[in-house]
Structure formats: structure tokens, C-alpha cells
Design an enzyme around this catalytic site. Structure first.
Site, PDB file in Angstrom:
ATOM      1  N   GLU A 234       0.883  -1.168   0.000  1.00 14.83           N
ATOM      2  CA  GLU A 234       0.000   0.000   0.000  1.00 14.83           C
ATOM      3  C   GLU A 234       0.915   1.210   0.000  1.00 14.83           C
ATOM      4  O   GLU A 234       1.568   1.518   0.997  1.00 14.83           O
ATOM      5  CB  GLU A 234      -0.922  -0.018   1.220  1.00 14.83           C
ATOM      6  CG  GLU A 234      -2.059   0.984   1.126  1.00 14.83           C
ATOM      7  CD  GLU A 234      -1.761   2.302   1.809  1.00 14.83           C
ATOM      8  OE1 GLU A 234      -1.397   3.261   1.082  1.00 14.83           O
ATOM      9  OE2 GLU A 234      -1.872   2.377   3.036  1.00 14.83           O
ATOM     10  N   CYS A 268      -2.197   8.683   3.190  1.00 15.83           N
ATOM     11  CA  CYS A 268      -2.231   8.227   1.792  1.00 15.83           C
ATOM     12  C   CYS A 268      -3.618   8.405   1.186  1.00 15.83           C
ATOM     13  O   CYS A 268      -3.740   8.691  -0.001  1.00 15.83           O
ATOM     14  CB  CYS A 268      -1.818   6.759   1.704  1.00 15.83           C
ATOM     15  SG  CYS A 268      -0.133   6.431   2.243  1.00 15.83           S
TER      16      CYS A 268
END
Length: 473
Positions: A234, A268
Site C-alpha cells: 500500500e 495516503c
């Protein structure tokens, strides 16, 4: 980078730690390997009992660990408490649902017969010790969303946490120990990034998961690929936030502020690029800018603070360079665009940056393609849905996306065309244990959370019985 707690609100080094040596790393790897051989045979009831106990302890520790996180990486303390509560919730969710998520899967009888079997099914088995390379921005949540499903699946975890959150990393190891997990089920390795390759290459480590930057993901993926080991990555995100004519503009603007500055903008999945239809652009820009301008920047240990410091001095420098480049190339700062002053005693030495809205962004600017990890928003005007979607997809990243519309056709089009791992309508992107989380393009691959996440580190084993077998196993 030294392994140390450095308060980003004032730059003070509070505590340093020695990196583990080769002998200590070997001891931890051996312990993980030995523990896995026994732990993998435990039942779901026992694993769930231990994980619920860990959740209970985390709830009891919430105030203390929240202040530790805030001290180490600067998130407002109220957000840190919410993070701890979210982790406890995820632990309980996996404790309650893991057995069902990993239940044996049986194909239809006709397919079993066609395969020449009297009985066949898929059985999920744990893989072994998994290395987790984790970032500092959500120092509890990023780890727990790996650890909870991994432990419930029967795996054991080895945590290489970011070097600026060592006390949080050690807390996690101690949390699982206090909950009663066998020694070696979850261990923190206080090592620098240079030690990751040798640990990942060790044959006792069977897989890895990484949340972090694109360069870090490339490095781990390259080593894992060379060793033929499974990885989940990720990585970065530059999530679009589309506002279309049918949207509730007032609510969209209010949510946009939270979506941009959550975790001091260091997330993020924070919305970063705000793409607004020309019919509602002026109203949204005014409301959004005013909301960003009104945020309270200051000591993250204070309950009234909305935005604390960035986690590192280099992080602020990187952000400043992106903003300065954009302004030099014609962008306009509707608010912010500089370091705030007069925050209070000692805080002017901290790594703060004012909430900023930049308009007039063009492809010639670095900020158009690079991720902004801090409280800086870029604002775009789109003539219609086609242009809005094209702008949204004009990025190397594809983590998530936000769309504000009450038009069903626009919703269907966005689900079909937006290049992202998630599409959130009339709200902000958030992770939840029941929903898979991950991205496409340079945002990584694989999924965390939900059933997808717990099965990432399982061996999906085909079990087949021939016609002469009783199929009773």
C-alpha cells in the site's frame, strides 16, 4: 536515520534506541519460526479470545498510547485517541468474523463430479512468519490492520516500524504479550531500513507487507520477487475529490477540509486534488478556502488543535518545495503557502506548515503529479464530467477517490471509469475492517482488511478426494 523519538512540535530528541544486532535479529527470527509451528494449530476460539483481550487492554491504554503517538509523530491527540479506538474495533471485528471468512469453500456438486472427485473443497492455511514494514503516519492503525487478520489466520508477525515511532512499536509488542499471545507471535524489530533486505531474504520469513512510499515499495517488492515471496503493498496516493453540479456544495466543502487535513494532511487516502465543476467552482472554492483558513494550528497535545506539525523537518521541506514550484509557475495560494508564526513558546522550532489551498494548477507543476504529504490542497476547475474524470485519472497513483453528486448516471460513470481502489460518494474516504482496502497503478497491489485482507497471507489449499476415498477429513 536514527531510531529515536523526536518531538516534531519543537524538534527535541526525547529518547534514542540502539538498533538490534545480528545475534538479536537471529534470536527473534528463530523464536518466530518456533512459535508459528505451534500457534498455527490453535483454534479460532483461542485466537479470538487473545485478540479480544488485546482490544480490551488497548481501550484501557487509550489515553497513554495516544499521547505517545502524538509525541512521536505530531498528530492531534484527539485524532490519536480515535486511532486507538479504531484499532480496538478492528481487533474485535476480526475476532468475531475470522472463522467465517476462512471457512472451507465447497464448489457445486456438478463441478466436483466433473473434476473426478467424490468430494473437494478449498481450505485456508496460514503461511508463517510475515514481515510488516510499516510507516509512521498511523503508527497503531497501519500495524493493527495487518496484525489482527494475520494473527487470526494463524500467522505470526515481525514488525519493522518507522524509525521515528520506536516507543509505539515497542508498545504494540508488549500489548500482544500482555494479552497472552505466545512469545514470538508478534515481535518488534528495532532496526534501520538497511536491515530489511537480509530479514526478508531469510527463509523463515515467508511473506511481507509494506505501507509506505513508492521507492520503499519498489525495494521490498524487488527483494521479495527475487526470493519468490508474496507481498502486499500500500503505497502513495493523490486522491481526487470531485464536486459535480448536483452536490450539496456546503457539505462537500466542509467535508473537504477534514478530508485534506486529517492526520495533519499526512495520509495516503487523504483527498489531495479537488476537481470542481465550473458551475459550482466559485462557491466551493470560497467555502473550502475559508474552512482551511479557519483551522487551528498548534500544539498537538492540546484538545483545541486541528492541525499539528509535520512528522519530520524533511517532510516539511519536501512540501515547501512543491508549493514554491507551483507558485513560481503561476499557481495562486488562496490561503497559507508558508510556515505559520507565533504559535507559542517553543513551537516556532517545530515542523509546522499552514493549511494551504493552491488554485491555477497546470501539468507543468510538480505538484500536479507528485503526492503532497501535508495540509496542502490543489484546486482544479472542470468544464464537465469528462474533464473531471480525466483530471482525476491523470496521476500515477490510484488509491481511492471521492465523488460528490446526486445524479445516478454520474455515479455509475465514476464507478466505471475512475482508476482507483475505492470510490466514495458524498463522503470522505475511510478504511473499515469490513471493507477491502488497497490501490491500483503506483499505489500498490493486494488488499488489506475484510476477507480479502485475511486471505492475502493464507495458503488456499485445494483438497480433493478420489472416488474410492471416504472424504471424511
Amino acid at each position: 536515520m536514527p531510531i529515536a523519538t523526536v518531538n516534531p512540535a519543537n524538534g527535541e530528541t526525547l529518547k534514542t534506541f540502539e538498533a538490534l544486532g545480528a545475534a538479536e535479529i537471529e534470536r527473534l527470527l528463530a523464536t518466530a519460526d518456533t512459535t508459528f509451528r505451534e500457534y498455527r494449530t490453535t483454534g479460532f476460539d483461542e485466537r479470538a479470545r487473545l485478540l479480544v483481550r488485546a482490544a480490551d487492554l488497548l481501550d484501557e491504554d487509550q489515553q497513554g498510547i495516544a499521547r505517545t503517538m502524538t509525541t512521536e509523530m505530531g498528530k492531534p491527540v484527539k485524532a490519536a485517541r480515535a486511532e486507538a479506538a479504531k484499532c480496538a474495533k478492528a481487533m474485535r471485528w476480526y475476532a468475531a468474523n475470522a472463522e467465517e471468512l476462512l471457512a472451507d469453500e465447497f464448489p457445486v456438486a456438478a463441478d466436483v463430479h466433473d473434476a473426478g472427485a467424490s468430494r473437494a473443497y478449498v481450505h485456508y492455511r496460514p503461511l508463517g512468519p510475515v514481515l510488516a514494514v510499516m510507516p509512521w503516519n498511523f503508527p497503531l492503525w497501519q500495524v493493527v490492520r495487518f496484525a489482527a487478520p494475520a494473527l487470526m489466520a494463524g500467522n505470526v508477525g515481525l514488525l519493522k516500524h518507522a524509525s521515528n515511532v520506536p516507543q509505539t512499536a515497542l508498545y504494540l509488542q508488549d500489548l500482544f504479550r500482555r494479552a497472552g499471545f505466545p512469545p514470538g507471535c508478534f515481535q518488534t524489530l528495532l532496526v534501520g531500513s538497511g536491515a530489511v533486505e537480509s530479514i526478508l531474504r531469510d527463509p523463515r520469513v515467508v511473506a511481507a507487507t509494506l505501507t509506505g512510499s513508492e521507492p520503499a515499495g519498489r525495494a521490498v517488492a524487488a527483494v521479495a520477487g527475487d526470493e519468490v515471496k508474496h507481498t502486499v503493498l500500500e503505497l502513495g496516493g493523490s486522491d481526487p475529490f470531485l464536486v459535480l453540479p448536483s452536490a450539496d456544495v456546503q457539505q462537500a466543502a466542509r467535508t473537504a477540509v477534514t478530508a485534506r487535513v486529517q492526520n495533519n494532511g499526512q495520509s495516503c487516502i487523504a483527498a489531495k486534488r479537488f476537481i470542481v465543476h465550473t458551475e459550482v467552482y466559485d462557491e466551493f472554492a470560497e467555502r473550502f478556502t475559508e474552512g482551511m483558513r479557519s483551522l487551528t494550528v498548534g500544539d498537538p497535545q492540546e484538545e483545541s488543535t486541528d492541525v499539528g506539525p509535520l512528522a519530520s523537518e524533511q517532510g516539511r521541506t519536501d512540501l515547501e518545495e512543491l508549493v514554491d514550484d507551483a507558485v513560481a509557475r503561476g499557481a495562486t495560494a488562496l490561503c497559507g503557502g508558508s510556515r505559520p508564526q507565533g504559535l507559542g513558546p517553543g513551537l516556532d522550532c517545530g515542523w509546522f506548515y499552514a493549511p494551504t489551498v493552491l488554485a491555477g494548477i497546470t501539468p507543468a507543476m510538480r505538484i500536479h503529479q507528485e503526492e503532497t504529504f501535508g495540509p496542502v490542497a490543489t484546486l482544479y476547475r472542470a468544464a464537465g464530467l469528462d474533464e473531471a474524470v480525466a483530471l482525476a485519472n491523470d496521476t500515477p497513483f490510484g488509491l481511492s477517490s471521492n465523488v460528490w453528486t446526486r445524479d445516478a448516471d454520474e455515479s455509475r460513470r465514476c464507478v466505471r471509469d475512475l482508476q482507483a481502489g475505492g470510490v466514495f460518494f458524498n463522503g470522505m474516504t475511510a478504511s473499515h475492517p469490513a471493507l477491502p482496502f488497497g490501490g491500483v497503478k503506483r499505489s500498490g497491489y493486494g488488499r488489506e482488511l475484510a476477507g480479502h485482507g485475511i486471505r492475502e497471507f493464507c495458503n488456499a489449499t485445494t483438497v480433493w478426494y478420489g472416488p474410492d476415498s471416504d472424504g471424511s477429513a
